[in-house]
Design a protein around this motif. Structure first.
Motif, PDB file in Angstrom:
ATOM      1  N   LEU A 241     -30.192 -60.593  10.481  1.00 40.29           N
ATOM      2  CA  LEU A 241     -31.539 -60.454  10.846  1.00 40.29           C
ATOM      3  C   LEU A 241     -32.540 -60.644   9.741  1.00 40.29           C
ATOM      4  O   LEU A 241     -33.480 -61.306  10.070  1.00 40.29           O
ATOM      5  CB  LEU A 241     -31.886 -58.828  11.485  1.00 40.29           C
ATOM      6  CG  LEU A 241     -31.418 -58.684  13.106  1.00 40.29           C
ATOM      7  CD1 LEU A 241     -31.622 -57.134  13.017  1.00 40.29           C
ATOM      8  CD2 LEU A 241     -31.875 -59.539  13.791  1.00 40.29           C
ATOM      9  N   ALA A 242     -31.880 -60.551   8.505  1.00 41.76           N
ATOM     10  CA  ALA A 242     -32.696 -60.670   7.423  1.00 41.76           C
ATOM     11  C   ALA A 242     -32.777 -62.401   6.938  1.00 41.76           C
ATOM     12  O   ALA A 242     -33.778 -62.729   6.389  1.00 41.76           O
ATOM     13  CB  ALA A 242     -32.138 -60.144   6.231  1.00 41.76           C
ATOM     14  N   SER A 243     -32.130 -63.188   7.761  1.00 43.37           N
ATOM     15  CA  SER A 243     -32.209 -64.807   7.715  1.00 43.37           C
ATOM     16  C   SER A 243     -32.698 -65.333   8.865  1.00 43.37           C
ATOM     17  O   SER A 243     -32.542 -66.444   9.074  1.00 43.37           O
ATOM     18  CB  SER A 243     -30.709 -65.284   7.630  1.00 43.37           C
ATOM     19  OG  SER A 243     -29.931 -64.603   6.148  1.00 43.37           O
ATOM     20  N   ALA A 244     -33.410 -64.380   9.896  1.00 42.90           N
ATOM     21  CA  ALA A 244     -33.770 -64.964  10.975  1.00 42.90           C
ATOM     22  C   ALA A 244     -35.350 -65.335  10.895  1.00 42.90           C
ATOM     23  O   ALA A 244     -35.954 -65.495  11.981  1.00 42.90           O
ATOM     24  CB  ALA A 244     -33.492 -63.980  12.036  1.00 42.90           C
ATOM     25  N   ASP A 245     -35.928 -65.551   9.818  1.00 37.17           N
ATOM     26  CA  ASP A 245     -37.357 -65.963   9.825  1.00 37.17           C
ATOM     27  C   ASP A 245     -37.627 -67.314  10.133  1.00 37.17           C
ATOM     28  O   ASP A 245     -36.628 -67.821   9.982  1.00 37.17           O
ATOM     29  CB  ASP A 245     -38.129 -65.413   8.503  1.00 37.17           C
ATOM     30  CG  ASP A 245     -37.386 -65.957   7.352  1.00 37.17           C
ATOM     31  OD1 ASP A 245     -38.075 -67.050   6.775  1.00 37.17           O
ATOM     32  OD2 ASP A 245     -36.476 -65.557   7.006  1.00 37.17           O
TER      33      ASP A 245
ATOM     34  N   HIS B 267     -41.095 -61.574   4.803  1.00 37.23           N
ATOM     35  CA  HIS B 267     -39.792 -61.883   3.776  1.00 37.23           C
ATOM     36  C   HIS B 267     -39.919 -62.294   2.569  1.00 37.23           C
ATOM     37  O   HIS B 267     -39.341 -63.084   2.102  1.00 37.23           O
ATOM     38  CB  HIS B 267     -38.678 -62.540   4.674  1.00 37.23           C
ATOM     39  CG  HIS B 267     -38.345 -61.994   5.977  1.00 37.23           C
ATOM     40  ND1 HIS B 267     -37.676 -60.884   6.405  1.00 37.23           N
ATOM     41  CD2 HIS B 267     -39.021 -62.446   7.522  1.00 37.23           C
ATOM     42  CE1 HIS B 267     -37.743 -60.684   7.632  1.00 37.23           C
ATOM     43  NE2 HIS B 267     -38.477 -61.485   8.073  1.00 37.23           N
ATOM     44  N   ILE B 268     -41.189 -61.878   1.869  1.00 40.23           N
ATOM     45  CA  ILE B 268     -41.421 -62.571   0.490  1.00 40.23           C
ATOM     46  C   ILE B 268     -40.297 -62.370  -0.599  1.00 40.23           C
ATOM     47  O   ILE B 268     -39.844 -63.346  -1.143  1.00 40.23           O
ATOM     48  CB  ILE B 268     -42.869 -61.685  -0.003  1.00 40.23           C
ATOM     49  CG1 ILE B 268     -43.727 -62.254   1.066  1.00 40.23           C
ATOM     50  CG2 ILE B 268     -42.788 -62.150  -1.249  1.00 40.23           C
ATOM     51  CD1 ILE B 268     -44.374 -63.676   1.063  1.00 40.23           C
ATOM     52  N   ARG B 269     -39.588 -61.314  -0.511  1.00 47.68           N
ATOM     53  CA  ARG B 269     -38.613 -61.026  -1.552  1.00 47.68           C
ATOM     54  C   ARG B 269     -37.343 -61.716  -1.299  1.00 47.68           C
ATOM     55  O   ARG B 269     -36.503 -62.367  -2.164  1.00 47.68           O
ATOM     56  CB  ARG B 269     -38.458 -59.582  -1.937  1.00 47.68           C
ATOM     57  CG  ARG B 269     -39.689 -58.718  -2.438  1.00 47.68           C
ATOM     58  CD  ARG B 269     -39.406 -57.714  -2.868  1.00 47.68           C
ATOM     59  NE  ARG B 269     -40.533 -56.714  -3.532  1.00 47.68           N
ATOM     60  CZ  ARG B 269     -40.751 -56.965  -5.001  1.00 47.68           C
ATOM     61  NH1 ARG B 269     -39.948 -57.751  -5.527  1.00 47.68           N
ATOM     62  NH2 ARG B 269     -41.698 -56.324  -5.095  1.00 47.68           N
ATOM     63  N   GLU B 270     -37.067 -61.911   0.168  1.00 47.41           N
ATOM     64  CA  GLU B 270     -35.853 -62.764   0.200  1.00 47.41           C
ATOM     65  C   GLU B 270     -36.075 -64.104   0.296  1.00 47.41           C
ATOM     66  O   GLU B 270     -35.089 -64.880  -0.215  1.00 47.41           O
ATOM     67  CB  GLU B 270     -35.430 -62.513   1.828  1.00 47.41           C
ATOM     68  CG  GLU B 270     -35.103 -61.143   2.050  1.00 47.41           C
ATOM     69  CD  GLU B 270     -36.378 -60.242   2.676  1.00 47.41           C
ATOM     70  OE1 GLU B 270     -35.915 -59.068   3.214  1.00 47.41           O
ATOM     71  OE2 GLU B 270     -37.579 -60.626   2.080  1.00 47.41           O
ATOM     72  N   ARG B 271     -37.314 -64.544   0.188  1.00 47.40           N
ATOM     73  CA  ARG B 271     -37.545 -66.137   0.027  1.00 47.40           C
ATOM     74  C   ARG B 271     -37.953 -66.573  -1.258  1.00 47.40           C
ATOM     75  O   ARG B 271     -37.527 -67.616  -1.552  1.00 47.40           O
ATOM     76  CB  ARG B 271     -38.514 -66.443   1.005  1.00 47.40           C
ATOM     77  CG  ARG B 271     -38.601 -66.295   2.531  1.00 47.40           C
ATOM     78  CD  ARG B 271     -39.954 -66.398   3.166  1.00 47.40           C
ATOM     79  NE  ARG B 271     -40.759 -67.479   3.316  1.00 47.40           N
ATOM     80  CZ  ARG B 271     -41.987 -67.810   3.380  1.00 47.40           C
ATOM     81  NH1 ARG B 271     -42.429 -66.633   3.977  1.00 47.40           N
ATOM     82  NH2 ARG B 271     -42.500 -68.805   3.160  1.00 47.40           N
ATOM     83  N   PHE B 272     -38.474 -65.679  -2.083  1.00 38.53           N
ATOM     84  CA  PHE B 272     -38.790 -65.857  -3.335  1.00 38.53           C
ATOM     85  C   PHE B 272     -38.058 -64.881  -4.396  1.00 38.53           C
ATOM     86  O   PHE B 272     -38.789 -63.687  -4.505  1.00 38.53           O
ATOM     87  CB  PHE B 272     -40.338 -65.822  -3.638  1.00 38.53           C
ATOM     88  CG  PHE B 272     -41.022 -67.068  -2.525  1.00 38.53           C
ATOM     89  CD1 PHE B 272     -40.645 -68.353  -2.649  1.00 38.53           C
ATOM     90  CD2 PHE B 272     -41.452 -66.533  -1.446  1.00 38.53           C
ATOM     91  CE1 PHE B 272     -41.489 -69.025  -1.657  1.00 38.53           C
ATOM     92  CE2 PHE B 272     -42.320 -67.299  -0.470  1.00 38.53           C
ATOM     93  CZ  PHE B 272     -41.988 -68.589  -0.490  1.00 38.53           C
ATOM     94  N   PRO B 273     -37.139 -65.048  -5.117  1.00 41.62           N
ATOM     95  CA  PRO B 273     -36.598 -64.097  -5.918  1.00 41.62           C
ATOM     96  C   PRO B 273     -37.740 -63.391  -6.858  1.00 41.62           C
ATOM     97  O   PRO B 273     -37.390 -62.433  -7.255  1.00 41.62           O
ATOM     98  CB  PRO B 273     -35.364 -64.829  -6.636  1.00 41.62           C
ATOM     99  CG  PRO B 273     -34.944 -66.006  -5.686  1.00 41.62           C
ATOM    100  CD  PRO B 273     -36.358 -66.223  -5.105  1.00 41.62           C
TER     101      PRO B 273
END
Length: 285
Positions: free
Chosen positions: A127-131, A224-230
């Motif tokens: 689900l964390a990769s579903a954006d 999902h800012i932190r997932e997309r941008f380290p």
């Protein structure tokens, strides 16, 4: 996955830091020898190579499903349900990524995210990769994620399992099913934004630090800012949030309060924090 342009991002497998610069190429450029050599060199240096069909501020019509923990018959089930993938990759042994085309025209981010989460729920995807703008791996390069290393310490290759340019036969059903989900999310987002602003008579009280932090956190989680941008550039996130709140008719005064109290470590390095907040609350970069 036929598309006019593709966004390529390189992220170091160990440090998770992106390679400087973000690249937008068409298919012809991506198969040039000089480009392939450049990507191979970065991959050899430890960078993972990611790709996203590009459609500016929209989704290009392709939904990524990250099938890290699923059943062996998942691809057969997807085809039986009319969710035929255009591309299936093996990102490492036992781990798959599937791109499903649901539209030949760009999709609004909320629509694409709603469909992505529905498909992830259906097939046991991440689900964390579903954006709407999650990047998938590019085949022909190695996967440097430490937990995916082989027993001998080698990084596995990302391989194509199948590739067939096809529009999912149940695409229209997926698009229709996303509509009520988006309406529900919009209502919840408005409620979350206005909830902390209590009223006394005809005057709004000053928003609390906890309320501002909650609003800011919910939107960064939604995007999902932190997932997309380290390593997020919070100034850019401030601008995105300010524009979103202004579009929802939140007053500029309230936007200033939310950014002042909710933006991480504000005022950070800003020399003139008040001028910074005035500009952001007007929607200016």
């Amino acid at each position: 996955m036929p598309n006019a342009f593709y966004f390529i991002r390189l992220i170091h497998g160990s440090t998770r830091k992106p390679c400087p610069g973000e690249r937008l190429w068409d298919a012809g450029q991506l198969v040039r020898g000089s480009v392939v050599r450049f990507l191979r060199a970065r991959n050899h240096q430890g960078y993972d190579i990611y790709l996203l069909p590009y459609a500016e501020q929209c989704n290009a019509g392709y939904i990524l499903i990250d099938l890290d923990h699923t059943t062996p018959d998942v691809l057969q089930l997807m085809r039986a349900n009319g969710h035929e993938p255009s591309v299936v990759l093996q990102s490492s042994p036992g781990h798959l990524q599937a791109w499903i085309r649901v539209s030949t025209t760009p999709l609004e981010p909320a629509v694409a995210t709603a469909i992505g989460k529905q498909l992830a729920h259906t097939y046991g995807g991440d689900l964390a990769s579903a954006d709407w703008c999650h990047l998938g791996r590019l085949a022909g390069f190695t996967n440097h994620k430490l937990q995916r290393r082989t027993a001998t310490g080698y990084a596995p290759w990302v391989k194509i399992v199948q590739a067939h340019a096809v529009l999912a036969s149940a695409a229209q059903d997926l698009l229709h099913s996303a509509t009520p989900v988006i309406a529900q999310q919009s209502t919840a987002a408005m409620r979350d934004t206005t909830y902390p602003l209590a009223r006394v008579g005809n005057q709004s009280t000053t928003i609390t630090t906890q309320g501002a932090a909650r609003i800011y956190r919910r939107w960064t989680e939604h995007w999902h800012i932190r997932e997309r941008f380290p390593q997020p550039d919070w100034s850019i996130v401030d601008l995105w949030l300010a524009r979103k709140l202004l579009a929802m008719h939140v007053s500029a005064t309230q936007v200033v309060a939310i950014l002042r109290l909710g933006s991480p470590n504000f005022p950070r390095h800003h020399g003139d924090p008040e001028d910074y907040l005035r500009k952001k609350s007007s929607g200016s970069p």
